[in-house]
Design an enzyme around this catalytic site. Structure first.
Site, PDB file in Angstrom:
ATOM      1  N   GLY A  13       0.821  -1.216   0.000  1.00 16.17           N
ATOM      2  CA  GLY A  13       0.000   0.000   0.000  1.00 16.17           C
ATOM      3  C   GLY A  13       0.848   1.256   0.000  1.00 16.17           C
ATOM      4  N   SER A  15       1.321   3.346  -2.625  1.00 19.20           N
ATOM      5  CA  SER A  15       0.988   4.306  -3.683  1.00 19.20           C
ATOM      6  C   SER A  15       0.528   5.643  -3.118  1.00 19.20           C
ATOM      7  CB  SER A  15      -0.120   3.731  -4.576  1.00 19.20           C
ATOM      8  OG  SER A  15      -1.217   3.284  -3.791  1.00 19.20           O
ATOM      9  N   VAL A  65      -3.430  -7.489  -1.540  1.00 17.80           N
ATOM     10  CA  VAL A  65      -2.852  -8.260  -0.422  1.00 17.80           C
ATOM     11  C   VAL A  65      -3.857  -9.223   0.204  1.00 17.80           C
ATOM     12  CG1 VAL A  65      -1.066  -6.549   0.162  1.00 17.80           C
ATOM     13  CG2 VAL A  65      -3.311  -6.453   1.313  1.00 17.80           C
ATOM     14  N   SER A 143      -3.131   0.323  14.558  1.00 17.08           N
ATOM     15  CA  SER A 143      -3.862   1.584  14.707  1.00 17.08           C
ATOM     16  C   SER A 143      -4.256   1.797  16.162  1.00 17.08           C
ATOM     17  CB  SER A 143      -5.137   1.541  13.862  1.00 17.08           C
ATOM     18  OG  SER A 143      -5.954   2.656  14.159  1.00 17.08           O
ATOM     19  N   TYR A 156     -12.702  -2.641  11.576  1.00 17.29           N
ATOM     20  CA  TYR A 156     -11.334  -2.108  11.477  1.00 17.29           C
ATOM     21  C   TYR A 156     -10.557  -2.336  12.774  1.00 17.29           C
ATOM     22  CZ  TYR A 156      -7.739   1.490  10.616  1.00 17.29           C
ATOM     23  OH  TYR A 156      -6.548   2.165  10.445  1.00 17.29           O
ATOM     24  N   ALA A 158     -11.093  -4.608  15.013  1.00 14.57           N
ATOM     25  CA  ALA A 158     -10.801  -6.044  15.144  1.00 14.57           C
ATOM     26  C   ALA A 158      -9.605  -6.427  14.269  1.00 14.57           C
ATOM     27  CB  ALA A 158     -12.031  -6.860  14.750  1.00 14.57           C
TER      28      ALA A 158
HETATM   29  P1  NAP Z   1      -4.728   5.481   2.372  1.00 21.22           P
HETATM   30  O1  NAP Z   1      -4.227   6.858   2.151  1.00 21.22           O
HETATM   31  O2  NAP Z   1      -6.159   5.173   2.149  1.00 21.22           O
HETATM   32  O3  NAP Z   1      -3.820   4.483   1.496  1.00 21.22           O
HETATM   33  C1  NAP Z   1      -4.063   3.106   1.561  1.00 21.22           C
HETATM   34  C2  NAP Z   1      -3.015   2.358   0.783  1.00 21.22           C
HETATM   35  O4  NAP Z   1      -3.269   0.954   0.930  1.00 21.22           O
HETATM   36  C3  NAP Z   1      -3.059   2.662  -0.714  1.00 21.22           C
HETATM   37  O5  NAP Z   1      -1.749   2.665  -1.199  1.00 21.22           O
HETATM   38  C4  NAP Z   1      -3.836   1.477  -1.276  1.00 21.22           C
HETATM   39  O6  NAP Z   1      -3.476   1.121  -2.588  1.00 21.22           O
HETATM   40  C5  NAP Z   1      -3.377   0.375  -0.367  1.00 21.22           C
HETATM   41  N1  NAP Z   1      -4.303  -0.757  -0.324  1.00 21.22           N
HETATM   42  C6  NAP Z   1      -5.568  -0.779   0.145  1.00 21.22           C
HETATM   43  N2  NAP Z   1      -6.087  -2.010  -0.004  1.00 21.22           N
HETATM   44  C7  NAP Z   1      -5.129  -2.768  -0.593  1.00 21.22           C
HETATM   45  C8  NAP Z   1      -5.064  -4.120  -1.016  1.00 21.22           C
HETATM   46  N3  NAP Z   1      -6.097  -4.940  -0.856  1.00 21.22           N
HETATM   47  N4  NAP Z   1      -3.913  -4.557  -1.571  1.00 21.22           N
HETATM   48  C9  NAP Z   1      -2.850  -3.730  -1.728  1.00 21.22           C
HETATM   49  N5  NAP Z   1      -2.863  -2.440  -1.355  1.00 21.22           N
HETATM   50  C10 NAP Z   1      -3.992  -1.966  -0.794  1.00 21.22           C
HETATM   51  O7  NAP Z   1      -4.447   4.998   3.861  1.00 21.22           O
HETATM   52  P2  NAP Z   1      -3.382   5.521   4.960  1.00 21.22           P
HETATM   53  O8  NAP Z   1      -4.074   6.497   5.821  1.00 21.22           O
HETATM   54  O9  NAP Z   1      -2.101   5.869   4.318  1.00 21.22           O
HETATM   55  O10 NAP Z   1      -3.223   4.191   5.826  1.00 21.22           O
HETATM   56  C11 NAP Z   1      -2.109   3.341   5.707  1.00 21.22           C
HETATM   57  C12 NAP Z   1      -2.137   2.339   6.857  1.00 21.22           C
HETATM   58  O11 NAP Z   1      -2.118   3.057   8.093  1.00 21.22           O
HETATM   59  C13 NAP Z   1      -3.411   1.489   6.883  1.00 21.22           C
HETATM   60  O12 NAP Z   1      -3.110   0.192   7.316  1.00 21.22           O
HETATM   61  C14 NAP Z   1      -4.269   2.194   7.903  1.00 21.22           C
HETATM   62  O13 NAP Z   1      -5.215   1.334   8.485  1.00 21.22           O
HETATM   63  C15 NAP Z   1      -3.211   2.656   8.890  1.00 21.22           C
HETATM   64  N6  NAP Z   1      -3.622   3.766   9.748  1.00 21.22           N
HETATM   65  C16 NAP Z   1      -3.950   4.981   9.216  1.00 21.22           C
HETATM   66  C17 NAP Z   1      -4.334   6.012  10.061  1.00 21.22           C
HETATM   67  C18 NAP Z   1      -4.692   7.375   9.562  1.00 21.22           C
HETATM   68  O14 NAP Z   1      -5.120   8.214  10.375  1.00 21.22           O
HETATM   69  N7  NAP Z   1      -4.547   7.677   8.286  1.00 21.22           N
HETATM   70  C19 NAP Z   1      -4.391   5.783  11.443  1.00 21.22           C
HETATM   71  C20 NAP Z   1      -4.063   4.536  11.945  1.00 21.22           C
HETATM   72  C21 NAP Z   1      -3.662   3.531  11.081  1.00 21.22           C
HETATM   73  P3  NAP Z   1      -4.264   1.727  -3.883  1.00 21.22           P
HETATM   74  O15 NAP Z   1      -3.988   3.200  -3.862  1.00 21.22           O
HETATM   75  O16 NAP Z   1      -3.627   1.064  -5.049  1.00 21.22           O
HETATM   76  O17 NAP Z   1      -5.691   1.410  -3.690  1.00 21.22           O
END
Ligand code: NAP
Length: 248
Positions: A13, A15, A65, A143, A156, A158
């Site tokens: 993830g 990108s 994934v 998270s 989420y 869980a």
């Molecule tokens: P985001 O901006 O929505 O980006 C999500 C990334 O995951 C994208 O690159 C997406 O790829 C990829 N992805 C989603 N489903 C996928 C799959 N099935 N296979 C491969 N790639 C997949 O999210 P983010 O905020 O950066 O979050 C990144 C991580 O941090 C996540 O695990 C999220 O739960 C965790 N997190 C985020 C926050 C927050 O506040 N933002 C807080 C706690 C934890 P595509 O672009 O190709 O779809």
């Protein structure tokens, strides 16, 4: 900064958002980086281009994934190109928020598949190689919700609590082979995932954050780079909260 020169890393993830920032940071520290994405091909290629433009090595790898065959194909391609794997960052994740009584089975299943099963599938294939290498770093993005719960996020929370269980189990199983496994528990970070939050919801959360602001993806990337580096060699099975104090 070349603490990771000679190392290879696979960031799922990568990108967008936090994964993108982690890929850029690991590359800036000298690692050759594989950028996994699911649907955002152009964005993934742009991350790789940014790394190459500053003299680094990067390739993009499409894979869902949540899909075992897709993950297996990605690792096969990865090992053809990179030969070894030093750092795996399980970052790919999604949300499908709803309150418990209205949550659909598909919302539950999709989140568990991407966030929890995805982490398992990638960790298993990475571990097989890291065991042979007798070294490796696995960093899982959990998270705040997984540690403390969050209304509207039963699926989420869980999945992210499950990631903590996987982290500790893998740390116990793989420690004897020189592999560390740790998790990062971000709080509220400015990315596409949180962009949909209404002003009110945002204010309510920020009122709980001692540092009184949202985090940025680079602050999560800094923690990942620390856990990937030599200075974290004796840390395993831990969950590092990077949340502005939200969890105090
Ligand atoms: P985001 O901006 O929505 O980006 C999500 C990334 O995951 C994208 O690159 C997406 O790829 C990829 N992805 C989603 N489903 C996928 C799959 N099935 N296979 C491969 N790639 C997949 O999210 P983010 O905020 O950066 O979050 C990144 C991580 O941090 C996540 O695990 C999220 O739960 C965790 N997190 C985020 C926050 C927050 O506040 N933002 C807080 C706690 C934890 P595509 O672009 O190709 O779809």
């Amino acid at each position: 900064m070349s603490k990771l020169s000679g190392k290879t890393a696979l960031v799922t993830g990568a990108s967008r958002g936090i994964g993108r920032a982690i890929a850029l940071r690991l590359a800036a520290e000298g690692a050759a980086v594989a950028i996994n994405y699911n649907g955002s091909a152009e964005k993934a290629e742009a991350v790789a281009e940014e790394i190459r433009a500053s003299g680094g090595t990067a390739s993009v790898f499409q894979a869902d994934v949540a899909d075992a065959a897709s993950v297996a194909a990605m690792f096969e391609r990865f090992f053809e190109e990179f030969q070894r794997l030093d750092i795996l960052v399980n970052n790919a994740g999604i949300t499908r928020d709803a309150l418990l009584i209205g949550m659909k089975e598909t919302q539950f299943d999709e989140v568990i598949a991407a966030n929890l099963k995805g982490c398992f599938l990638c960790t298993q294939l990475a571990a097989k190689r890291m065991i042979r290498q007798r070294s490796g770093r696995i960093i899982n993005i959990s998270s705040y919700s997984g540690l403390h719960g969050n209304a509207g996020q039963m699926n989420y929370a869980a999945s992210k609590a499950g990631v903590v269980g996987m982290t500790k189990t893998a740390a116990r199983e793989l420690g004897g082979r020189g592999i560390t496994v740790n998790a990062i528990a971000p709080g509220m970070v400015e990315t596409d995932m949180t962009a949909a939050l209404s002003g009110k919801a945002r204010e309510a959360i920020l009122a709980q954050v001692p540092l009184q602001r949202m985090g940025c993806a680079e602050e999560i990337a800094a923690a990942a780079a620390f856990l990937a580096g030599d200075e974290a060699a004796y840390i395993t099975g831990q969950v590092l909260s990077v949340d502005g104090g939200l969890s105090i």
